[in-house]
Motif scaffolding. Structure first.
Motif, PDB file in Angstrom:
ATOM      1  N   TRP A 121       0.946  -1.169   0.041  1.00 25.47           N
ATOM      2  CA  TRP A 121       0.054  -0.048  -0.114  1.00 25.47           C
ATOM      3  C   TRP A 121       0.899   1.153   0.019  1.00 25.47           C
ATOM      4  CZ3 TRP A 121      -4.827   1.372  -1.109  1.00 25.47           C
ATOM      5  CH2 TRP A 121      -5.433   2.478  -0.610  1.00 25.47           C
ATOM      6  N   ASP A 122       1.000   1.783  -1.112  1.00 25.69           N
ATOM      7  CA  ASP A 122       2.025   2.993  -1.421  1.00 25.69           C
ATOM      8  C   ASP A 122       1.159   3.811  -2.479  1.00 25.69           C
ATOM      9  OD1 ASP A 122       3.918   4.832  -0.997  1.00 25.69           O
ATOM     10  OD2 ASP A 122       5.278   3.687  -2.075  1.00 25.69           O
ATOM     11  N   PRO A 123       0.074   4.414  -2.158  1.00 24.05           N
ATOM     12  CA  PRO A 123      -0.930   4.903  -3.226  1.00 24.05           C
ATOM     13  C   PRO A 123      -0.206   6.140  -3.887  1.00 24.05           C
ATOM     14  CG  PRO A 123      -1.506   5.710  -1.020  1.00 24.05           C
ATOM     15  CD  PRO A 123      -0.467   4.461  -0.779  1.00 24.05           C
ATOM     16  N   VAL A 124      -0.679   6.022  -4.963  1.00 26.68           N
ATOM     17  CA  VAL A 124      -0.120   7.054  -5.987  1.00 26.68           C
ATOM     18  C   VAL A 124      -1.326   7.825  -6.597  1.00 26.68           C
ATOM     19  CG1 VAL A 124       2.173   6.603  -6.381  1.00 26.68           C
ATOM     20  CG2 VAL A 124       0.269   5.787  -7.973  1.00 26.68           C
ATOM     21  N   CYS A 125      -1.326   9.212  -7.126  1.00 23.15           N
ATOM     22  CA  CYS A 125      -2.554   9.796  -7.706  1.00 23.15           C
ATOM     23  C   CYS A 125      -2.443  10.355  -9.033  1.00 23.15           C
ATOM     24  CB  CYS A 125      -2.904  10.838  -6.544  1.00 23.15           C
ATOM     25  SG  CYS A 125      -4.508  11.736  -7.490  1.00 23.15           S
ATOM     26  N   SER A 169      -6.121  12.071 -13.426  1.00 22.21           N
ATOM     27  CA  SER A 169      -7.633  12.210 -13.689  1.00 22.21           C
ATOM     28  C   SER A 169      -8.441  11.904 -12.354  1.00 22.21           C
ATOM     29  CB  SER A 169      -7.791  10.823 -14.418  1.00 22.21           C
ATOM     30  OG  SER A 169      -7.403   9.745 -13.778  1.00 22.21           O
ATOM     31  N   GLY A 170      -7.594  11.863 -11.255  1.00 27.35           N
ATOM     32  CA  GLY A 170      -8.438  11.830  -9.939  1.00 27.35           C
ATOM     33  C   GLY A 170      -8.649  10.204  -9.463  1.00 27.35           C
ATOM     34  N   ILE A 171      -7.908   9.136 -10.173  1.00 30.08           N
ATOM     35  CA  ILE A 171      -7.921   7.911  -9.772  1.00 30.08           C
ATOM     36  C   ILE A 171      -6.773   7.545  -9.104  1.00 30.08           C
ATOM     37  CG2 ILE A 171      -7.704   5.454 -10.540  1.00 30.08           C
ATOM     38  CD1 ILE A 171      -9.643   6.308 -12.676  1.00 30.08           C
ATOM     39  N   THR A 172      -6.980   6.632  -7.662  1.00 31.39           N
ATOM     40  CA  THR A 172      -5.764   6.555  -6.886  1.00 31.39           C
ATOM     41  C   THR A 172      -5.415   5.039  -7.648  1.00 31.39           C
ATOM     42  OG1 THR A 172      -6.405   7.921  -5.030  1.00 31.39           O
ATOM     43  CG2 THR A 172      -5.238   6.085  -4.758  1.00 31.39           C
TER      44      THR A 172
END
Length: 638
Positions: free
Chosen positions: A445-449, A452-455
């Motif tokens: 779990w190392d989120p990026v954005c 377009s607003g999708i993670t």
């Protein structure tokens, strides 16, 4: 001063003002520490990698420790040196808070990620190809030491909180009884009112302290903040939760000092017209009488306890009000424990901002509501029937406001593979054709954005092939999953961090806070009338037993289980769990906000519905009882 009839000069040995000030500060300190624990729930959950169910159990340990010794201390404490018992209780609370905060220094540094490419190259300007798994293709990558943040050290937090509960046991009952024994009858209510007023400041400052500490990084002073790639709004952020416990421990320790030097008993404040009998002689006679009749009284009390309890619980109005209070206390404790967490998950607020808003908006509304409720009872001289009606009306209005809260919501954040698919359809699958060959870890779990607003769960899951920058300024480029989701010409880059909520979410949050503050005020408005109804719907000789049973039952059936089952309800809505180094499940990283809102608010809605039903039934019984009583009895009891 002697010329004035409204004043009386006491000898210098009179230490009642000192006791009032010391007890007020002790009340303030213990209230501050208790609410700070509530405000730090999210931080402790993430630091020790625990589920909400486990964190609810830790929160309930205070009630466990408190109830374990409450009856013993309340009964035998009056026969001992009460100020010193209060001092020992404050010292024990200080030790418990210190033990809770000290746990931080035994755990080492907090690691919010272990095997991600950003952690390895955070100090380099190398281009990172997340999709080709550079951890296995490059030779110069240093070995990463994985430390399990969810170790068994949380047990010390549990013990520290339980120890604080044990220490709180003598403070309230012995402090109030000490004031009532040695103050004039007309002064005692004023002193107790001052205590309650100052106590209301404790929760406010507790949440404000929690807000400040949540804004600071957990290892502040030990790590380079430039190397920290997360922000306070990240689900992995842990604030300096330990700092507030050390501060509150110091306050509790200071509050214990004056009580060590106060006498066991003080002269009783007399009315001006009563000077015949010396105070010392009255106290000596009283103590002799108590000593001679102690065995007789204990025997009589033991024989009369069960019949009194049977008679008390057999009073329909009292029993229904007791059931209503249990349900209300369940709803209150569950809401207070996880309110900041709800604001974080549902509306994307940071823990710091959530605690700040609770401290400056909700708690003052509660204080004003309690004060106005008591003022209404005094100003209009409300009877027990009118008090019951007011309590029902406020609960019913809160019940209606719960309906409005269903409309204050924010949609789930679009997360590829969890809430939306990679190509924008409804069907969710964690892996897709665009990242199937990247050898990504499903537990990471190392989120990026994306623009377009999708993670995306990680740069690897986004299929990124290159990067620029380092640390928190890292930007990943040529992400294949981003390019397949949107038309040609769109940006295929992603930046670190989870995408924020939509813009209309801020309007929903404003509506939520307005309803929450109004609901808190209305609920508190009926608190004092409801309390007086319980006192007056029973015979005078059972008042002490009735209040004692109410405290014992509500805290046992509300204070202990409510955080646990509310936590279990929250856990059931988790979409993505963190994984411990041993392979076990850790803390939740992201929730299904729609299910989170639906489950928690529906459960509270059900509780308030039951509360209203119990109060309405009790009003009918009280009115009927009032009508059947003779006029003399109705004046006495109602």
């Amino acid at each position: 001063i002697d010329q004035h009839q409204n004043f009386k000069v006491y000898p210098l040995t009179d230490r009642q003002p000192l006791f009032i000030v010391a007890l007020s500060f002790a009340y303030f300190s213990k209230a501050l520490t208790g609410t700070y624990m509530k405000s730090s729930i999210t931080q402790i959950e993430r630091r020790f990698d625990l589920s909400s169910t486990h964190i609810g159990l830790i929160d309930g340990s205070f009630e466990m420790g408190n109830l374990l010794f409450l009856a013993v201390v309340s009964h035998f404490g009056a026969k001992l040196h009460r100020p010193r018992l209060i001092a020992a209780g404050c010292f024990l609370m200080a030790v418990g808070a210190f033990l809770t905060g000290l746990t931080h220094f035994f755990m080492g540094r907090y690691r919010y990620k272990y095997d991600t490419v950003i952690q390895v190259f955070q100090n380099d300007n190398l281009s990172i190809a997340a999709c080709v798994d550079p951890l296995k293709t490059l030779d110069h990558v240093p070995e990463i030491q994985i430390e399990d943040s969810g170790s068994s050290m949380w047990i010390y937090v549990f013990l520290g909180n339980a120890l604080r509960g044990i220490g709180e046991t003598p403070v309230t009952p012995l402090g109030i009884s000490y004031i009532d024994d040695f103050a004039k009858a007309e002064n005692s209510p004023f002193y107790i009112a001052c205590l309650q007023t100052i106590t209301l400041l404790g929760p406010m400052f507790g949440f404000l302290l929690g807000s400040y500490c949540a804004r600071l990084y957990v290892d502040i002073g030990y790590v380079d903040m430039e190397s920290v790639t997360i922000t306070p709004k990240d689900s992995r952020w842990v604030g300096a939760w330990w700092m507030g416990f050390l501060v509150s421990s110091g306050l509790l320790l200071i509050s214990s000092i004056p009580f060590w030097f106060l006498p066991r008993s003080m002269p009783k404040q007399e009315s001006e017209e009563n000077h015949e009998t010396p105070v010392c002689e009255i106290l000596n006679k009283t103590e002799d009488a108590q000593s001679n009749n102690q065995n007789f009284k204990l025997t009589e009390i033991a024989k009369g306890f069960l019949p009194s309890l049977r008679h008390l619980l057999g009073t329909p109005a009292y029993f229904l009000l007791l059931c209503g209070n249990i349900l209300k206390f369940n709803a209150f404790i569950g809401l207070l424990t996880f309110k900041a967490k709800y604001m974080e998950q549902q509306f994307g607020q940071s823990a710091s901002r959530a605690n700040f808003l609770i401290g400056v908006l909700n708690l003052p509304a509660v204080a004003i509501g309690i004060f106005l409720g008591g003022l209404l009872m005094k100003r209009y001289k409300l009877s027990v029937v009118s008090g019951a009606k007011l309590s029902f009306a406020t609960s019913f209005m809160s019940y209606l406001l719960m309906l409005l809260q269903f409309g204050t919501k924010c949609d789930n954040i679009p997360i590829a593979g969890l809430t939306v698919s990679y190509n924008g359809s409804v069907r969710e699958m964690l892996f897709s054709e665009c990242n199937r060959d990247c050898l990504c870890s499903a537990e990471e779990w190392d989120p990026v954005c994306s623009d377009s607003g999708i993670t995306y769960i990680s740069p690897c899951m986004a299929g990124c092939l290159s990067s620029s920058g380092h640390g928190k300024n890292t930007v990943f480029h040529n992400c294949t999953c981003v390019s397949t989701s949107f038309p040609a010409g769109s940006s295929t880059s992603v930046r670190l961090g989870q995408c924020p909520h939509a813009k209309d979410c801020s309007r929903s949050f404003t509506s939520y806070m307005a309803i929450s503050v109004l609901s808190s005020f209305i609920n508190a408005l009926g608190a004092t009338p409801g309390y007086m109804v319980i006192i007056r719907c029973i015979t005078p000789e059972l008042k002490s037993l009735a209040l004692g049973i109410q405290t014992l039952v509500t805290r046992t059936l509300g204070g202990i289980p409510a955080p646990v089952y509310f936590g279990a309800l929250i856990d059931s809505t988790c979409l993505k769990w963190s994984m411990k180094s041993c392979g076990g499940r850790g803390a939740c990283r992201i929730y299904n906000s729609d299910m989170y809102r639906y489950h928690t608010e529906k459960f509270q809605f059900t509780l308030f519905k039951q509360i209203c039903q119990k109060l309405l039934t009790s009003i009918i019984i009280v009115v009927k009882t009032f009508a059947d009583l003779p006029q003399s009895n109705s004046v006495l009891y109602f």
